[in-house]
Write a protein that holds these residues in place. Structure first.
Motif, PDB file in Angstrom:
ATOM      1  N   PRO A   5      45.365  74.177  78.854  1.00 18.34           N
ATOM      2  CA  PRO A   5      44.116  74.892  79.078  1.00 18.34           C
ATOM      3  C   PRO A   5      43.252  74.112  80.067  1.00 18.34           C
ATOM      4  O   PRO A   5      43.353  72.886  80.155  1.00 18.34           O
ATOM      5  CB  PRO A   5      43.455  74.912  77.698  1.00 18.34           C
ATOM      6  N   THR A   6      42.419  74.823  80.807  1.00 20.85           N
ATOM      7  CA  THR A   6      41.492  74.182  81.731  1.00 20.85           C
ATOM      8  C   THR A   6      40.075  74.444  81.250  1.00 20.85           C
ATOM      9  O   THR A   6      39.689  75.599  81.028  1.00 20.85           O
ATOM     10  CB  THR A   6      41.667  74.717  83.163  1.00 20.85           C
ATOM     11  N   LEU A   7      39.314  73.365  81.083  1.00 16.40           N
ATOM     12  CA  LEU A   7      37.927  73.459  80.676  1.00 16.40           C
ATOM     13  C   LEU A   7      37.077  73.218  81.918  1.00 16.40           C
ATOM     14  O   LEU A   7      37.202  72.187  82.569  1.00 16.40           O
ATOM     15  CB  LEU A   7      37.622  72.415  79.599  1.00 16.40           C
ATOM     16  N   TYR A   8      36.252  74.190  82.247  1.00 16.32           N
ATOM     17  CA  TYR A   8      35.371  74.123  83.413  1.00 16.32           C
ATOM     18  C   TYR A   8      33.957  73.832  82.932  1.00 16.32           C
ATOM     19  O   TYR A   8      33.483  74.447  81.977  1.00 16.32           O
ATOM     20  CB  TYR A   8      35.366  75.457  84.163  1.00 16.32           C
ATOM     21  N   PRO A  96      30.886  75.605  78.230  1.00 17.01           N
ATOM     22  CA  PRO A  96      32.026  75.521  79.131  1.00 17.01           C
ATOM     23  C   PRO A  96      32.725  76.866  79.273  1.00 17.01           C
ATOM     24  O   PRO A  96      32.599  77.740  78.425  1.00 17.01           O
ATOM     25  CB  PRO A  96      32.956  74.519  78.435  1.00 17.01           C
ATOM     26  N   VAL A  97      33.464  77.001  80.348  1.00 18.63           N
ATOM     27  CA  VAL A  97      34.384  78.125  80.514  1.00 18.63           C
ATOM     28  C   VAL A  97      35.770  77.530  80.302  1.00 18.63           C
ATOM     29  O   VAL A  97      36.096  76.490  80.877  1.00 18.63           O
ATOM     30  CB  VAL A  97      34.282  78.753  81.920  1.00 18.63           C
ATOM     31  N   VAL A  98      36.564  78.172  79.453  1.00 17.50           N
ATOM     32  CA  VAL A  98      37.917  77.682  79.198  1.00 17.50           C
ATOM     33  C   VAL A  98      38.915  78.776  79.534  1.00 17.50           C
ATOM     34  O   VAL A  98      38.787  79.907  79.058  1.00 17.50           O
ATOM     35  CB  VAL A  98      38.116  77.237  77.733  1.00 17.50           C
ATOM     36  N   GLU A  99      39.862  78.423  80.378  1.00 18.28           N
ATOM     37  CA  GLU A  99      41.021  79.281  80.627  1.00 18.28           C
ATOM     38  C   GLU A  99      42.115  78.735  79.728  1.00 18.28           C
ATOM     39  O   GLU A  99      42.651  77.649  79.965  1.00 18.28           O
ATOM     40  CB  GLU A  99      41.438  79.220  82.099  1.00 18.28           C
ATOM     41  N   TRP A 100      42.421  79.479  78.681  1.00 18.66           N
ATOM     42  CA  TRP A 100      43.367  79.013  77.667  1.00 18.66           C
ATOM     43  C   TRP A 100      44.812  79.139  78.124  1.00 18.66           C
ATOM     44  O   TRP A 100      45.679  78.403  77.653  1.00 18.66           O
ATOM     45  CB  TRP A 100      43.142  79.767  76.367  1.00 18.66           C
ATOM     46  N   SER A 101      45.080  80.097  78.996  1.00 20.47           N
ATOM     47  CA  SER A 101      46.444  80.311  79.487  1.00 20.47           C
ATOM     48  C   SER A 101      46.357  80.963  80.855  1.00 20.47           C
ATOM     49  O   SER A 101      45.273  81.150  81.393  1.00 20.47           O
ATOM     50  CB  SER A 101      47.230  81.197  78.522  1.00 20.47           C
ATOM     51  N   GLU A 102      47.501  81.346  81.375  1.00 14.86           N
ATOM     52  CA  GLU A 102      47.553  82.017  82.673  1.00 14.86           C
ATOM     53  C   GLU A 102      47.136  83.485  82.584  1.00 14.86           C
ATOM     54  O   GLU A 102      46.896  84.115  83.609  1.00 14.86           O
ATOM     55  CB  GLU A 102      48.961  81.910  83.264  1.00 14.86           C
ATOM     56  N   ALA A 103      47.062  84.033  81.379  1.00 19.29           N
ATOM     57  CA  ALA A 103      46.678  85.443  81.207  1.00 19.29           C
ATOM     58  C   ALA A 103      45.259  85.657  81.731  1.00 19.29           C
ATOM     59  O   ALA A 103      44.353  84.876  81.434  1.00 19.29           O
ATOM     60  CB  ALA A 103      46.768  85.847  79.744  1.00 19.29           C
ATOM     61  N   ALA A 104      45.076  86.696  82.500  1.00 16.79           N
ATOM     62  CA  ALA A 104      43.794  86.938  83.167  1.00 16.79           C
ATOM     63  C   ALA A 104      42.628  87.074  82.200  1.00 16.79           C
ATOM     64  O   ALA A 104      41.502  86.697  82.517  1.00 16.79           O
ATOM     65  CB  ALA A 104      43.888  88.184  84.048  1.00 16.79           C
ATOM     66  N   ASP A 105      42.880  87.592  80.996  1.00 19.68           N
ATOM     67  CA  ASP A 105      41.783  87.811  80.059  1.00 19.68           C
ATOM     68  C   ASP A 105      41.659  86.718  79.000  1.00 19.68           C
ATOM     69  O   ASP A 105      40.855  86.825  78.086  1.00 19.68           O
ATOM     70  CB  ASP A 105      41.926  89.177  79.391  1.00 19.68           C
ATOM     71  N   ASP A 106      42.425  85.657  79.126  1.00 16.49           N
ATOM     72  CA  ASP A 106      42.413  84.582  78.138  1.00 16.49           C
ATOM     73  C   ASP A 106      41.389  83.515  78.519  1.00 16.49           C
ATOM     74  O   ASP A 106      41.723  82.364  78.808  1.00 16.49           O
ATOM     75  CB  ASP A 106      43.817  83.981  78.006  1.00 16.49           C
ATOM     76  N   VAL A 107      40.118  83.938  78.529  1.00 17.34           N
ATOM     77  CA  VAL A 107      39.004  83.105  78.986  1.00 17.34           C
ATOM     78  C   VAL A 107      37.892  83.183  77.944  1.00 17.34           C
ATOM     79  O   VAL A 107      37.604  84.268  77.425  1.00 17.34           O
ATOM     80  CB  VAL A 107      38.471  83.627  80.345  1.00 17.34           C
ATOM     81  N   THR A 108      37.301  82.036  77.644  1.00 11.34           N
ATOM     82  CA  THR A 108      36.118  82.037  76.792  1.00 11.34           C
ATOM     83  C   THR A 108      34.966  81.371  77.528  1.00 11.34           C
ATOM     84  O   THR A 108      35.174  80.521  78.387  1.00 11.34           O
ATOM     85  CB  THR A 108      36.359  81.296  75.449  1.00 11.34           C
ATOM     86  N   VAL A 109      33.759  81.778  77.168  1.00 11.05           N
ATOM     87  CA  VAL A 109      32.544  81.226  77.768  1.00 11.05           C
ATOM     88  C   VAL A 109      31.671  80.700  76.636  1.00 11.05           C
ATOM     89  O   VAL A 109      31.386  81.413  75.680  1.00 11.05           O
ATOM     90  CB  VAL A 109      31.788  82.307  78.567  1.00 11.05           C
ATOM     91  N   GLY A 110      31.282  79.438  76.752  1.00 14.59           N
ATOM     92  CA  GLY A 110      30.483  78.805  75.717  1.00 14.59           C
ATOM     93  C   GLY A 110      31.371  78.117  74.695  1.00 14.59           C
ATOM     94  O   GLY A 110      32.584  78.347  74.642  1.00 14.59           O
TER      95      GLY A 110
END
Length: 121
Positions: A5-8, A96-110
């Motif tokens: 996962p990438t944490l922004y 933070p914004v986290v991209e949990w996987s490569e799936a386009a909608d697998d993103v959380t904010v906060g």
């Protein structure tokens, strides 16, 4: 091999620090992307807006938003205008914004520990 996962976020943000500590306590390895230094690609910002909504991504409680004049704030009326403002002022992105996987909608904010715990199983 799965992608990490990438944490922004911004390293000195209290919420980002809490999120990184929470993940570390659970042994979750993530890549960290400092979007104040490294920026956010327009396509990535569009992905986050599509996944989470521009209203959630725009941090209206923060200093960056409050320092904008009323006219600049009033221009943010939809996803396109929010994206333009967030490209110009990345500190106005809720973290933070986290991209949990490569799936386009697998993103959380906060930072949402309960949701994150469910994601991590």
């Amino acid at each position: 091999m799965t992608t990490l996962p990438t944490l922004y976020g911004i390293p000195n943000c209290d919420t980002v620090r809490k999120a990184r500590a929470w993940l570390a306590e659970r042994g979750v390895e993530v890549r960290f992307h400092d979007f104040k230094k490294a920026g956010v690609q327009p396509a990535q910002l569009e992905r986050w807006i599509a996944a989470a909504g521009w209203q959630k991504l725009l941090k209206r409680q923060g200093t960056t938003w409050r320092k904008l004049d009323a006219a600049a704030q009033a221009t943010v009326i939809d996803a396109a205008s929010a994206a333009a403002l967030l490209r110009a002022h990345p500190s106005a992105i809720k973290r933070p914004v986290v991209e949990w996987s490569e799936a386009a909608d697998d993103v959380t904010v906060g930072f949402a520990p309960e949701d994150w715990a469910r994601r991590l199983g």
